[in-house]
Motif scaffolding. Structure first.
Motif, mmCIF file in Angstrom:
data_model
loop_
_atom_site.group_PDB
_atom_site.id
_atom_site.type_symbol
_atom_site.label_atom_id
_atom_site.label_comp_id
_atom_site.label_asym_id
_atom_site.label_seq_id
_atom_site.Cartn_x
_atom_site.Cartn_y
_atom_site.Cartn_z
ATOM 1 N N ALA A 31 45.861 44.357 38.300
ATOM 2 C CA ALA A 31 45.085 43.636 39.300
ATOM 3 C C ALA A 31 43.888 43.047 38.560
ATOM 4 O O ALA A 31 43.304 43.710 37.697
ATOM 5 C CB ALA A 31 44.622 44.556 40.412
ATOM 6 N N VAL A 32 43.531 41.832 38.890
ATOM 7 C CA VAL A 32 42.492 41.138 38.126
ATOM 8 C C VAL A 32 41.537 40.422 39.067
ATOM 9 O O VAL A 32 41.793 40.307 40.265
ATOM 10 C CB VAL A 32 43.119 40.120 37.152
ATOM 11 C CG1 VAL A 32 43.944 40.830 36.083
ATOM 12 C CG2 VAL A 32 43.997 39.114 37.894
ATOM 13 N N GLY A 33 40.469 39.937 38.502
ATOM 14 C CA GLY A 33 39.533 39.197 39.339
ATOM 15 C C GLY A 33 38.255 38.851 38.625
ATOM 16 O O GLY A 33 38.172 38.933 37.396
ATOM 17 N N GLU A 44 28.412 41.764 41.449
ATOM 18 C CA GLU A 44 29.182 41.838 42.682
ATOM 19 C C GLU A 44 30.582 41.269 42.460
ATOM 20 O O GLU A 44 30.783 40.359 41.650
ATOM 21 C CB GLU A 44 28.490 41.054 43.798
ATOM 22 C CG GLU A 44 28.337 39.571 43.521
ATOM 23 C CD GLU A 44 27.798 38.792 44.712
ATOM 24 O OE1 GLU A 44 27.789 39.327 45.837
ATOM 25 O OE2 GLU A 44 27.374 37.637 44.506
ATOM 26 N N ALA A 45 31.517 41.805 43.209
ATOM 27 C CA ALA A 45 32.883 41.282 43.160
ATOM 28 C C ALA A 45 32.930 39.965 43.920
ATOM 29 O O ALA A 45 32.461 39.876 45.054
ATOM 30 C CB ALA A 45 33.857 42.279 43.758
ATOM 31 N N VAL A 46 33.503 38.975 43.319
ATOM 32 C CA VAL A 46 33.620 37.650 43.930
ATOM 33 C C VAL A 46 35.022 37.433 44.476
ATOM 34 O O VAL A 46 35.195 37.023 45.621
ATOM 35 C CB VAL A 46 33.286 36.551 42.905
ATOM 36 C CG1 VAL A 46 33.555 35.170 43.495
ATOM 37 C CG2 VAL A 46 31.844 36.681 42.439
ATOM 38 N N SER A 47 36.011 37.721 43.650
ATOM 39 C CA SER A 47 37.387 37.488 44.075
ATOM 40 C C SER A 47 38.329 38.322 43.228
ATOM 41 O O SER A 47 38.101 38.497 42.030
ATOM 42 C CB SER A 47 37.747 36.008 43.938
ATOM 43 O OG SER A 47 39.031 35.761 44.469
ATOM 44 N N CYS A 48 39.377 38.839 43.859
ATOM 45 C CA CYS A 48 40.349 39.673 43.167
ATOM 46 C C CYS A 48 41.743 39.293 43.638
ATOM 47 O O CYS A 48 41.920 38.753 44.730
ATOM 48 C CB CYS A 48 40.117 41.151 43.464
ATOM 49 S SG CYS A 48 38.428 41.701 43.285
ATOM 50 N N ILE A 49 42.722 39.630 42.820
ATOM 51 C CA ILE A 49 44.111 39.393 43.172
ATOM 52 C C ILE A 49 44.950 40.527 42.608
ATOM 53 O O ILE A 49 44.708 41.003 41.493
ATOM 54 C CB ILE A 49 44.575 38.012 42.645
ATOM 55 C CG1 ILE A 49 45.981 37.675 43.134
ATOM 56 C CG2 ILE A 49 44.487 37.942 41.124
ATOM 57 C CD1 ILE A 49 46.373 36.216 42.889
#
Length: 119
Positions: A31-33, A44-49
């Protein structure tokens, strides 16, 4: 190793596309992002997939403007950023995890790429 690129200086309303290429391991299993850190603020987390690409996460502040994608054949992930705002300014990091979801734990960090949005 994760190598991020694509940052730069852009005017508000403009677009940038970040890329993050992996070397030494198969990114498709992860899983990455993307995370970002603005001056004086926490990362902060912006986007993950997810590894399959079947599930994505977007922070509320970027919904409708950012799109995350991955190309496992190229061992690369992307972050398309449109309608950029000055508050999007920060150091953007790509990251990967062997867990199902990146925000649970990061196993690999890339170096940051600077995004600066002028008003």
């Amino acid at each position: 190793q994760l190598q991020a690129s694509g940052g730069g200086l852009v005017q508000a309303g403009g677009s940038l596309r970040l890329s993050c290429a992996a070397s030494g391991f198969r990114l498709g299993a992860y899983a990455v992002g993307w995370f970002r850190q603005a001056p004086g603020k926490e990362r902060e987390a912006v986007s993950c997939i997810t590894s399959s690409g079947g599930s994505t996460y977007l922070a509320d502040s970027v919904k409708g403007r950012y799109t995350i994608s991955r190309d496992n054949a190229k061992n690369t992930i992307y972050l398309q950023m449109n309608n950029l705002k000055p508050e999007d300014t920060g150091l953007y990091y790509c990251a990967a995890t062997l867990l199902a979801h990146l925000r649970a734990r990061v196993d690999n960090w890339g170096q940051g790429t600077q995004v600066t949005v002028s008003s």
